[in-house]
Design an enzyme around this catalytic site. Structure first.
Site, mmCIF file in Angstrom:
data_model
loop_
_atom_site.group_PDB
_atom_site.id
_atom_site.type_symbol
_atom_site.label_atom_id
_atom_site.label_comp_id
_atom_site.label_asym_id
_atom_site.label_seq_id
_atom_site.Cartn_x
_atom_site.Cartn_y
_atom_site.Cartn_z
ATOM 1 N N HIS A 79 0.605 -1.148 0.348
ATOM 2 C CA HIS A 79 0.291 -0.043 0.139
ATOM 3 C C HIS A 79 0.851 1.646 0.102
ATOM 4 O O HIS A 79 0.533 2.029 -0.772
ATOM 5 C CB HIS A 79 -0.972 0.030 1.264
ATOM 6 C CG HIS A 79 -2.039 -1.397 1.073
ATOM 7 N ND1 HIS A 79 -2.334 -1.685 2.292
ATOM 8 C CD2 HIS A 79 -2.289 -2.054 0.261
ATOM 9 C CE1 HIS A 79 -3.705 -2.609 1.692
ATOM 10 N NE2 HIS A 79 -3.301 -2.967 0.937
ATOM 11 N N HIS A 238 -9.408 -2.368 -5.038
ATOM 12 C CA HIS A 238 -7.788 -2.610 -4.230
ATOM 13 C C HIS A 238 -6.961 -3.337 -4.940
ATOM 14 O O HIS A 238 -6.206 -3.750 -4.458
ATOM 15 C CB HIS A 238 -8.399 -3.603 -2.201
ATOM 16 C CG HIS A 238 -7.126 -3.006 -1.756
ATOM 17 N ND1 HIS A 238 -6.954 -2.458 -1.123
ATOM 18 C CD2 HIS A 238 -6.967 -4.381 -1.662
ATOM 19 C CE1 HIS A 238 -6.143 -2.812 -0.092
ATOM 20 N NE2 HIS A 238 -5.619 -4.100 -1.006
ATOM 21 N N ASP A 242 -3.115 -2.750 -4.951
ATOM 22 C CA ASP A 242 -1.998 -3.659 -4.433
ATOM 23 C C ASP A 242 -1.172 -4.294 -5.997
ATOM 24 O O ASP A 242 0.280 -3.867 -5.340
ATOM 25 C CB ASP A 242 -2.857 -5.268 -4.267
ATOM 26 C CG ASP A 242 -3.477 -5.331 -2.709
ATOM 27 O OD1 ASP A 242 -3.094 -4.474 -2.129
ATOM 28 O OD2 ASP A 242 -3.815 -6.043 -2.604
ATOM 29 N N HIS A 265 -0.087 -10.945 -4.831
ATOM 30 C CA HIS A 265 0.864 -11.019 -4.739
ATOM 31 C C HIS A 265 2.051 -11.277 -5.543
ATOM 32 O O HIS A 265 2.746 -10.919 -5.589
ATOM 33 C CB HIS A 265 1.112 -10.569 -3.222
ATOM 34 C CG HIS A 265 0.699 -9.802 -2.388
ATOM 35 N ND1 HIS A 265 0.393 -8.566 -2.824
ATOM 36 C CD2 HIS A 265 -0.414 -10.086 -0.916
ATOM 37 C CE1 HIS A 265 -0.610 -7.849 -2.213
ATOM 38 N NE2 HIS A 265 -0.476 -8.522 -1.243
#
Length: 306
Positions: A79, A238, A242, A265
């Site tokens: 973030h 969101h 990321d 991720h």
């Protein structure tokens, strides 16, 4: 000439570590040209510096973590890195007195505010962009991510969650990047999680600092947060946030189109590594004039508020 950027002044904040639940102090300091983003664990003696590079990302479970060869780690960088990427900060030293970046409200917005409070300083060296010359793709089952040539920075992202609340929302978004669009449309989107996972996470000493103060929490049917969502499509936004943070460990703003389906991720980092390893797939470029640059960042001093 479009120049590199750092922060004008040191700025500091305190928050809670998402996974430890402990208090964490974060300090952002200016750094010289060509430094890049360097994170430093100041709770260790001597302090340990970890450069933010793609090959230093060695943990991607529930967050993105940098880990050096001695096993020193700094977790939950994504973030903060999204905010650095969104405002075009090339050089900074990030000090933290814990093994993780504070979660703040679960979005990038507090970090955007922090960086804007510090001020943005143009430096004396040209800003380098990573321009994509050919498509690079990575896959994991039905999940995939790729980056392809594009004159700008575009994100084309789709998620697919079998949950009634998320299914009701828009799960696909295409966005042409600019600092203004990032701050207004992406930066306030919070991380989200499911009640059914919390017991397992806490049994494994994860998400000990997680709460409705820093995440969107869902049960089997609905959002439990009393104030609801910040955006109707906060979930996909969101995931885009990321991705902005995960891609920034490439070390430069990207000129290209990032396309992804159900990525997280791990796959984001695999893509960055695959791109950097394919040296014919990219080049570093600079621009003499603002008008020539296909990726637009707000000018220093012109704060953009969410």
């Amino acid at each position: 000439m479009i120049f590199q950027r750092t922060v004008k002044e040191m700025v500091k904040t305190t928050g809670v570590g998402l996974h430890s639940g402990n208090k964490v102090t974060l300090t952002i300091k200016p750094a010289p040209i060509n430094t890049g983003i360097v994170l430093m664990r100041t709770d260790l003696n001597p302090a340990v510096a970890i450069p933010a590079k793609a090959n230093m990302v060695r943990e991607t479970t529930m967050c993105t973590a940098l880990v050096n060869d001695e096993g020193v780690r700094i977790s939950t960088i994504e973030h903060l890195f999204a905010a650095l990427a969104g405002l075009g900060i090339d050089n900074a030293v990030i000090e933290v007195d814990a093994p993780e970046i504070p979660i703040m409200d679960g979005s990038a917005s507090p970090f955007v505010f922090l960086l804007q409070s510090a001020g943005i300083q143009e430096q004396s060296a040209p800003k380098k962009y990573l321009r994509i010359k050919r498509t690079v793709r990575v896959e994991d089952g039905d999940k995939w991510a790729e980056i392809r040539p594009f004159q700008g920075f575009r994100v084309n992202f789709a998620i697919d969650f079998n949950h009634p609340e998320i299914a009701r929302s828009q799960q696909h978004m295409v966005m042409d990047f600019s600092s203004t669009a990032f701050v207004k449309d992406i930066s306030r989107a919070r991380t989200f999680g499911f009640m059914r996972d919390i017991e397992y996470l806490r049994a494994n000493n994860l998400a000990l600092g997680g709460s409705m103060e820093n995440a969107v929490v869902l049960d089997e049917y609905r959002v439990l947060n009393p104030d609801g969502l910040r955006y109707e499509d906060e979930f996909v936004k969101h995931k885009i946030l990321d991705a902005f943070g995960d891609l920034y460990v490439a070390g430069h703003a990207i000129i290209g189109e990032f396309c992804a389906y159900k990525t997280g991720h791990a796959l984001n980092n695999q893509l960055v590594r695959a791109v950097l390893a394919a040296q014919d797939a990219w080049e570093l470029v600079s621009f003499d004039k603002e008008a020539d640059a296909p990726v637009s960042f707000a000018m220093p001093g012109n704060a953009v508020f969410a």
